[in-house]
Design a protein around this motif. Structure first.
Motif, PDB file in Angstrom:
ATOM      1  N   THR A   1       4.113   7.293   2.428  1.00  0.00           N
ATOM      2  CA  THR A   1       4.572   6.121   3.166  1.00  0.00           C
ATOM      3  C   THR A   1       4.137   4.850   2.444  1.00  0.00           C
ATOM      4  OG1 THR A   1       4.375   7.344   5.241  1.00  0.00           O
ATOM      5  CG2 THR A   1       4.406   4.950   5.410  1.00  0.00           C
ATOM      6  N   THR A   2       5.058   3.890   2.377  1.00  0.00           N
ATOM      7  CA  THR A   2       4.757   2.588   1.781  1.00  0.00           C
ATOM      8  C   THR A   2       4.616   1.565   2.898  1.00  0.00           C
ATOM      9  OG1 THR A   2       6.069   3.152  -0.166  1.00  0.00           O
ATOM     10  CG2 THR A   2       5.552   0.834   0.149  1.00  0.00           C
TER      11      THR A   2
ATOM     12  N   GLU B   1       5.564  -7.015   8.386  1.00  0.00           N
ATOM     13  CA  GLU B   1       5.054  -5.757   7.843  1.00  0.00           C
ATOM     14  C   GLU B   1       6.191  -4.736   7.851  1.00  0.00           C
ATOM     15  OE1 GLU B   1       1.231  -4.234   9.113  1.00  0.00           O
ATOM     16  OE2 GLU B   1       0.846  -6.158  10.096  1.00  0.00           O
ATOM     17  N   VAL B   2       6.381  -4.030   6.746  1.00  0.00           N
ATOM     18  CA  VAL B   2       7.443  -3.038   6.632  1.00  0.00           C
ATOM     19  C   VAL B   2       6.830  -1.707   6.214  1.00  0.00           C
ATOM     20  CG1 VAL B   2       9.591  -2.409   5.455  1.00  0.00           C
ATOM     21  CG2 VAL B   2       9.135  -4.816   5.994  1.00  0.00           C
ATOM     22  N   LEU B   3       7.122  -0.674   6.992  1.00  0.00           N
ATOM     23  CA  LEU B   3       6.674   0.673   6.662  1.00  0.00           C
ATOM     24  C   LEU B   3       7.898   1.505   6.281  1.00  0.00           C
ATOM     25  CD1 LEU B   3       4.668   0.184   9.656  1.00  0.00           C
ATOM     26  CD2 LEU B   3       3.511   1.558   7.946  1.00  0.00           C
ATOM     27  N   GLN B   4       7.830   2.176   5.146  1.00  0.00           N
ATOM     28  CA  GLN B   4       8.930   3.032   4.692  1.00  0.00           C
ATOM     29  C   GLN B   4       8.413   4.456   4.621  1.00  0.00           C
ATOM     30  OE1 GLN B   4       9.601   0.209   1.305  1.00  0.00           O
ATOM     31  NE2 GLN B   4      11.747   0.700   1.745  1.00  0.00           N
TER      32      GLN B   4
ATOM     33  N   TYR C   1       0.864  -1.185   0.000  1.00  0.00           N
ATOM     34  CA  TYR C   1       0.000   0.000   0.000  1.00  0.00           C
ATOM     35  C   TYR C   1       0.894   1.225   0.000  1.00  0.00           C
ATOM     36  CZ  TYR C   1      -3.782  -3.116   1.396  1.00  0.00           C
ATOM     37  OH  TYR C   1      -4.704  -4.133   1.448  1.00  0.00           O
ATOM     38  N   TYR C   2       0.495   2.238  -0.740  1.00  0.00           N
ATOM     39  CA  TYR C   2       1.206   3.514  -0.715  1.00  0.00           C
ATOM     40  C   TYR C   2       0.216   4.576  -0.253  1.00  0.00           C
ATOM     41  CZ  TYR C   2       3.910   7.592  -2.005  1.00  0.00           C
ATOM     42  OH  TYR C   2       4.593   8.786  -1.963  1.00  0.00           O
ATOM     43  N   TYR C   3       0.578   5.278   0.826  1.00  0.00           N
ATOM     44  CA  TYR C   3      -0.270   6.342   1.348  1.00  0.00           C
ATOM     45  C   TYR C   3       0.298   7.661   0.845  1.00  0.00           C
ATOM     46  CZ  TYR C   3      -1.675   2.483   4.338  1.00  0.00           C
ATOM     47  OH  TYR C   3      -2.122   1.275   4.794  1.00  0.00           O
TER      48      TYR C   3
ATOM     49  N   PRO D   1       9.029   8.813   4.202  1.00  0.00           N
ATOM     50  CA  PRO D   1       9.753   9.677   3.264  1.00  0.00           C
ATOM     51  C   PRO D   1      11.132  10.133   3.764  1.00  0.00           C
ATOM     52  CG  PRO D   1       7.839  10.815   4.169  1.00  0.00           C
ATOM     53  CD  PRO D   1       7.749   9.387   4.609  1.00  0.00           C
ATOM     54  N   ASN D   2      11.366  10.112   5.078  1.00  0.00           N
ATOM     55  CA  ASN D   2      12.676  10.526   5.606  1.00  0.00           C
ATOM     56  C   ASN D   2      13.660   9.356   5.631  1.00  0.00           C
ATOM     57  OD1 ASN D   2      11.725   8.951   7.695  1.00  0.00           O
ATOM     58  ND2 ASN D   2      12.099  10.457   9.299  1.00  0.00           N
ATOM     59  N   ASN D   3      13.307   8.237   4.979  1.00  0.00           N
ATOM     60  CA  ASN D   3      14.103   7.008   4.910  1.00  0.00           C
ATOM     61  C   ASN D   3      14.073   6.184   6.191  1.00  0.00           C
ATOM     62  OD1 ASN D   3      14.831   7.252   2.220  1.00  0.00           O
ATOM     63  ND2 ASN D   3      16.523   8.631   2.737  1.00  0.00           N
ATOM     64  N   GLN D   4      13.209   6.526   7.139  1.00  0.00           N
ATOM     65  CA  GLN D   4      13.018   5.667   8.313  1.00  0.00           C
ATOM     66  C   GLN D   4      12.237   4.440   7.863  1.00  0.00           C
ATOM     67  OE1 GLN D   4      11.789   7.420  12.073  1.00  0.00           O
ATOM     68  NE2 GLN D   4      10.256   5.810  12.306  1.00  0.00           N
ATOM     69  N   ILE D   5      12.649   3.279   8.377  1.00  0.00           N
ATOM     70  CA  ILE D   5      11.981   2.016   8.043  1.00  0.00           C
ATOM     71  C   ILE D   5      11.567   1.339   9.342  1.00  0.00           C
ATOM     72  CG2 ILE D   5      12.260  -0.275   7.005  1.00  0.00           C
ATOM     73  CD1 ILE D   5      14.410   1.020   5.169  1.00  0.00           C
ATOM     74  N   GLU D   6      10.319   0.912   9.416  1.00  0.00           N
ATOM     75  CA  GLU D   6       9.830   0.159  10.573  1.00  0.00           C
ATOM     76  C   GLU D   6       9.452  -1.233  10.108  1.00  0.00           C
ATOM     77  OE1 GLU D   6       6.721   1.712  13.047  1.00  0.00           O
ATOM     78  OE2 GLU D   6       7.679   3.680  13.160  1.00  0.00           O
ATOM     79  N   LYS D   7       9.917  -2.227  10.888  1.00  0.00           N
ATOM     80  CA  LYS D   7       9.561  -3.614  10.590  1.00  0.00           C
ATOM     81  C   LYS D   7       8.808  -4.178  11.792  1.00  0.00           C
ATOM     82  CE  LYS D   7      13.672  -4.368   7.770  1.00  0.00           C
ATOM     83  NZ  LYS D   7      14.931  -5.128   7.632  1.00  0.00           N
TER      84      LYS D   7
END
Length: 142
Positions: free
Chosen positions: A20-21, A30-33, A13-15, A35-41
């Motif tokens: 945010t992806t 689940e991986v959230l990317q 999904y792209y918001y 725009p500031n290049n922070q990645i949450e898994k």
């Protein structure tokens, strides 16, 4: 959120508003990317991992342990009870509890400051020095 179905497919999904992806993998990761290049898994076992733009990595484990790894190699672990251990890239280690703060040096020297203010230094040579809360030496054993 847990899916026991083995036929789960990759979902992306792209918001647009948040830029945010959000990607969900078949294994439940689940991986959230951002725009500031922070990645949450978000792992299926409850572990959460954040990779910050400066490459600092913070992990939250199911049992309450929190671990941070900094780009210089320093690792900080915080237990659920608040006890903290810092392992520096130069080999030094620091331990913080409600009773004391201790620093251990690569040469074997250990300095401890107790909550009472008393300080104790154990040198690798075997020498021990203890100071009271005012800094007065009360033991200096060689």
């Amino acid at each position: 959120k847990q899916n026991t179905s083995s036929s789960l497919s990759l979902q992306i999904y792209y918001y647009a508003d948040a830029q945010t992806t959000h990607t969900t993998y078949p294994n439940g990761l689940e991986v959230l990317q951002f725009p500031n290049n922070q990645i949450e898994k978000h792992h299926p076992d409850g572990t959460k991992e954040i990779v910050f733009p400066d490459q600092t990595v913070k992990r939250f484990y199911d049992g309450g342990l929190e671990e941070t790894v900094f780009p210089d190699g320093t690792v900080v672990k915080v237990e659920k009870n608040g006890d903290k251990m810092v392992m520096f890239s130069n080999g030094q280690k620091e331990i913080h509890t409600s009773q004391f703060k201790r620093r251990e040096y690569p040469d074997g020297t250990i300095k401890t400051v107790y909550s009472s203010g008393q300080q104790e230094t154990k040198y690798s040579s075997g020498r021990v020095r203890i100071k009271d809360e005012e800094g007065n030496i009360i033991l200096n054993k060689k």
